[in-house]
Scaffold this active site. Structure first.
Site, short mmCIF file in Angstrom:
data_model
loop_
_atom_site.label_atom_id
_atom_site.label_comp_id
_atom_site.label_asym_id
_atom_site.label_seq_id
_atom_site.Cartn_x
_atom_site.Cartn_y
_atom_site.Cartn_z
N ASP A 99 -9.32 -7.97 -10.68
CA ASP A 99 -8.58 -6.80 -11.15
C ASP A 99 -8.35 -5.86 -9.98
O ASP A 99 -8.99 -5.98 -8.93
CB ASP A 99 -9.32 -6.10 -12.29
CG ASP A 99 -10.72 -5.64 -11.90
OD1 ASP A 99 -11.33 -6.25 -10.99
OD2 ASP A 99 -11.23 -4.67 -12.49
N GLU A 163 -14.03 -5.32 -12.52
CA GLU A 163 -14.88 -4.58 -11.59
C GLU A 163 -14.42 -3.15 -11.41
O GLU A 163 -15.23 -2.25 -11.19
CB GLU A 163 -14.89 -5.31 -10.23
CG GLU A 163 -16.00 -4.85 -9.29
CD GLU A 163 -15.63 -3.66 -8.42
OE1 GLU A 163 -16.52 -3.08 -7.78
OE2 GLU A 163 -14.42 -3.30 -8.35
#
Length: 436
Positions: A99, A163
């Site tokens: 991400d 994350e």
């Protein structure tokens, strides 16, 4: 016989850039900010990685053990192992996440959601943090599988989801750890590949998200003597809380040893007011922010202290500084007292890496061999799970090959030459381990 480093060779620039271009092309869809309806679909990244690695999977007659682990639709983690010959021996490269933080194309000089190349620069959202590392480790795994190197140590790579924002729990690396996916990685060094600047990051900070809500009394601004101004209350209370925080958690002597760029900090980053007219004194407002804590202090101790500061202020609200002749935080005739409340988001602890460990010596030696010198550094940026892993006996270290100056920034880019050095450093670590 050729050495391991000779066999692994150098990063295949064309292959790496081709894969990275596909990953950056998905960056728009893996932005992570659920409060703004940006929920990443990490499987868009997983699919590109699998396109490269599946031909070498055990299912297709190759050596790679591939495990796609999902806790939500479209939001997978990927664990890939190149097996060694000695049970229990392992080196792992963990933490490269799929991400990214959001990017506003209107504020960039180039498109954040497509890879552009300018000389040595590879530009786009995720090139430094962290899709560049996803592509880099994918290329390492492909090379291992192509060459079919016989290694004593297994090489394990863990690509993770979710994350950049943990407001949706149970998606990424913490859940993997809870379910035992990290247990087999304790038999050798674990390198968390999500920092920058090509040198070992030997210390990271803890993070404590906090929210301070001030409760006063809303009233007409022409009759200020009948109001308790929540904005004034919040600002004065925060001033006291910050002052006491810096008294109780001053710069620690070990911060110089580890080269931390900043000491522990507590600062506001967001201000929320429920709305109203200019002629209304607000009865409530919220200030939010975070604590960044060097790893020589305990996160739980800080949270206890912050709660204590707030309790003291509420018990002694009359002693808080005011602003002007009718500014006040108590209305005795009405039996109203202003108050503040503090709450915390999910906290994480920082880590000070063990500089005497085998894992650090391998990373140090490899960096010096490839770059010519080693300049370790520490930051109060935060990474999930690594402190907990260290406390459980893992030999944890952090490194990365993007650029800290572009981390989470507009116009993010990395250097192809730095990524090439990262590949050589990984090859050197693997080679050194085989000599044990």
């Amino acid at each position: 016989m050729d050495s391991i480093k000779q066999i692994l060779g150098e990063l295949n620039d064309d292959s790496f850039v081709s894969l990275l271009s596909k990953l950056i092309g998905e960056a728009k869809f893996v932005q992570n900010n659920p409060p703004e309806n940006l929920i990443p679909q990490e499987d868009k990244i997983v699919n590109h990685v699998l396109d490269v690695l599946n031909p070498f999977s055990t299912a297709n007659g190759g050596p790679l053990l591939i495990n796609h682990v999902s806790y939500a639709p479209g939001r997978g983690n990927l664990i890939v192992e190149y097996p060694g010959t000695v049970s229990g021996r392992v080196v792992s490269f963990v933490g490269s996440h799929m991400d990214v933080v959001p990017a506003d194309p209107d504020t960039w000089k180039f498109s954040p959601f497509s890879l552009s190349v300018e000389g040595d620069q590879l530009r786009g959202r995720g090139t430094t943090d962290c899709l560049g590392h996803v592509a880099l480790l994918t290329e390492l795994l492909k090379k291992l599988a192509e060459t079919k190197l016989k290694l004593k140590s297994s090489v394990v790579v863990v690509f993770i989801a979710s994350e950049e924002n943990n407001s949706i729990p149970g998606i990424g690396v913490e859940q993997l750890a809870k379910e035992g996916y990290f247990d087999a990685l304790k038999g050798g060094p674990l390198y968390w590949i999500d920092t920058a600047d090509s040198h070992p990051c030997i210390g990271t900070g803890g993070q404590i998200p906090w929210k301070l809500v001030a409760h006063g009394k809303l009233f007409h601004s022409g009759l200020a003597h009948q109001a308790i101004n929540a904005m004034e209350l919040a600002m004065e209370a925060l001033k006291v809380i910050q002052a006491r925080f810096y008294e109780d958690f001053p710069p620690h002597p070990k911060e110089q040893v580890y080269g931390f760029a900043t000491p522990s900090t507590m600062k506001p980053t967001q201000w929320i007011y429920p709305g109203g007219g200019l002629n209304q004194i607000p009865g409530e407002c919220t200030i939010s922010g975070d604590v960044r804590l060097t790893p020589f202090y305990n996160v739980k101790d800080v949270m206890t202290k912050l709660k204590g500061y707030v309790d003291y202020i509420n018990a002694n609200i009359e002693k808080l500084d005011t602003r002007g002749p009718v500014s006040k935080y108590v209305l005795p005739n009405e039996g109203i007292r202003g108050r503040i409340d503090i709450t915390f988001g999910e906290a994480m602890s920082g880590v000070a890496c063990d500089l005497d460990s085998r894992g650090y010596k391998l990373l140090h030696n490899a960096t010096k061999e490839v770059i010519g010198h080693v300049k370790p550094y520490s930051i109060t940026g935060s990474l999930p799970l690594i402190r907990e892993l260290q406390e459980e006996g893992f030999d944890v270290h952090t490194a990365g090959y993007g650029l800290l100056d572009t981390y989470h920034a507009q116009n993010e880019y990395c250097l192809l030459s730095d990524m090439g050095n990262g590949y050589k450093i990984f090859a050197s670590i693997i080679s050194q381990l085989e000599q044990d």
